[in-house]
Design a protein around this motif. Sequence first.
Motif, PDB file in Angstrom:
ATOM      1  N   ALA B 103       0.619  -1.215  -0.029  1.00  0.00           N
ATOM      2  CA  ALA B 103      -0.077   0.129  -0.071  1.00  0.00           C
ATOM      3  C   ALA B 103       0.657   1.344  -0.078  1.00  0.00           C
ATOM      4  O   ALA B 103       0.491   2.223  -0.668  1.00  0.00           O
ATOM      5  N   MET B 104       1.865   1.173   0.763  1.00  0.00           N
ATOM      6  CA  MET B 104       2.836   2.349   0.977  1.00  0.00           C
ATOM      7  C   MET B 104       3.550   2.771  -0.408  1.00  0.00           C
ATOM      8  O   MET B 104       3.806   3.788  -0.847  1.00  0.00           O
ATOM      9  N   GLU B 105       3.887   1.611  -1.343  1.00  0.00           N
ATOM     10  CA  GLU B 105       4.714   1.604  -2.360  1.00  0.00           C
ATOM     11  C   GLU B 105       3.825   2.276  -3.504  1.00  0.00           C
ATOM     12  O   GLU B 105       4.149   3.115  -4.267  1.00  0.00           O
ATOM     13  N   THR B 106       2.526   1.959  -3.158  1.00  0.00           N
ATOM     14  CA  THR B 106       1.499   2.510  -4.166  1.00  0.00           C
ATOM     15  C   THR B 106       1.426   3.942  -3.939  1.00  0.00           C
ATOM     16  O   THR B 106       1.391   4.738  -4.806  1.00  0.00           O
ATOM     17  N   ILE B 107       1.086   4.398  -2.651  1.00  0.00           N
ATOM     18  CA  ILE B 107       0.992   5.665  -2.257  1.00  0.00           C
ATOM     19  C   ILE B 107       2.142   6.520  -2.492  1.00  0.00           C
ATOM     20  O   ILE B 107       2.082   7.750  -3.165  1.00  0.00           O
ATOM     21  N   LEU B 108       3.636   5.946  -2.148  1.00  0.00           N
ATOM     22  CA  LEU B 108       4.704   6.711  -2.434  1.00  0.00           C
ATOM     23  C   LEU B 108       5.045   6.933  -3.944  1.00  0.00           C
ATOM     24  O   LEU B 108       6.105   7.638  -4.291  1.00  0.00           O
ATOM     25  N   GLY B 109       4.566   5.872  -4.520  1.00  0.00           N
ATOM     26  CA  GLY B 109       5.464   5.649  -5.976  1.00  0.00           C
ATOM     27  C   GLY B 109       6.743   5.209  -6.037  1.00  0.00           C
ATOM     28  O   GLY B 109       7.266   4.375  -5.200  1.00  0.00           O
ATOM     29  N   GLY B 110       7.537   5.857  -6.956  1.00  0.00           N
ATOM     30  CA  GLY B 110       8.804   5.502  -7.037  1.00  0.00           C
ATOM     31  C   GLY B 110       9.767   6.197  -6.295  1.00  0.00           C
ATOM     32  O   GLY B 110      10.888   6.247  -6.339  1.00  0.00           O
TER      33      GLY B 110
END
Lengths: 315, 112
Positions: B103-110
């Motif tokens: 979820a955090m990777e989706t929110i924070l992107g790259g």
Amino acid sequence: MIRSLDDLQPAARAVADDYLREAAARLPVRQRGPVLDDLTTALCTRLEADSGPAVVAELVAEFGPVVPAGNSWGERLRRIAGGLRLTGVGERVASTWWNPADERLLLPRALGTGWDLNLGAVAVRLGLIEPDAEAEPFAATPDGAFRAAALVPTALAAATALHYAVRGRALPARLPTHWTVAGAPDRWVSLPRAAATDLAGTVVPAGFALAAARSSRPGPDRAGTIAVATAVGSVTAWVAVWRSLGDRPRPWAGPATVVVMTGAVGTVLYGLARAGRAAELSRDLGSDAATAPVTESPPGFIEVHPPFTGGRGRG
Amino acid sequence: MREADAWGSQLRKGVLELAVLGLLEAEPRYGSQLVDDLSAHPDLAITAGTVYPLLARLARAGLVTSTWRESPVGPPRKYYTVTPAGRRSLAESARLFGSVVAAMETILGGRP
């Protein structure tokens, strides 16, 4: 210890919040603030940031439900008894006076307020025992070790009796019962009264220690009871000696009381812990391993992990 | 900056139990071995003063168990193993942790 319940993880915080909410609902408005402050402080003192919900639940179960304070004499007496929480004192004393897994030298007191010296952490720092020498301190300690430990307060009672039997006639008719900070006596009592007090102060604890040693109560409870008996007995026996030293000021005698008590209690708890460690070693590795040393590898061996000293214990 | 440090500290503390259970599931380890193994990951490095109370708590919760074993280089050592309850707890925590990370990777992107 944490500084605030905000330091807890959300699931653990929720358990603590539920407990405090339930407590608040039971309390009259005027008692709510101070009681909730006390409960929050107690929770913060006993919890760590990584304490899970199960640990918080265990702690609030130990605290028990909050009961509003009434003003009748019966209610006051019940409050005093509840505050002292005399039940389970042995177990609480054992976990506070001997907690080698916790590197803190001072832990919140088992009874009352303030701090107790964690002799287990002292033993770890001195390299006398591993932080995890026992899965649970004193749980595996054999009955024989408890009986041997109870001999310490028993010997103190016998020594006090012998002291008055042998030296009684040579002692003055009145003996000191109170000293100034400088160690000079400032109150006296008659010799028979001093002897009766000192004998009671050593014989009664010895009786408690012997009863605990012969009981089938859990090991931590028995260890704590014997430790308290040793503390009371050693201080009383030392006071019996101090009384007989005469009326000259002895500034070292007061601090010596603390040293004598700490040494006696530390020896008893260390002996019980070593016996528990030996029992675990014997269970897991056979009886030959029961006397395995705590010390490091013999000379010539290459140590591949940090040595077990200075609180950086090895498992 | 201080708030970021405090947040990082809390984050590390939160995942420490999971890290210890994960290491113990891979193979039984003793206390100072856990300290050494975790020190290979600077963000998870802990001291003996942290690991032993943590192991004691995990043992009280029935998630790990301990046994003495002979050591080839000195006195016996106490090894810790994950219990079946510990494995269940680890599986559940790891699943939750994975979801949070995803979820955090989706929110924070790259973002690095």
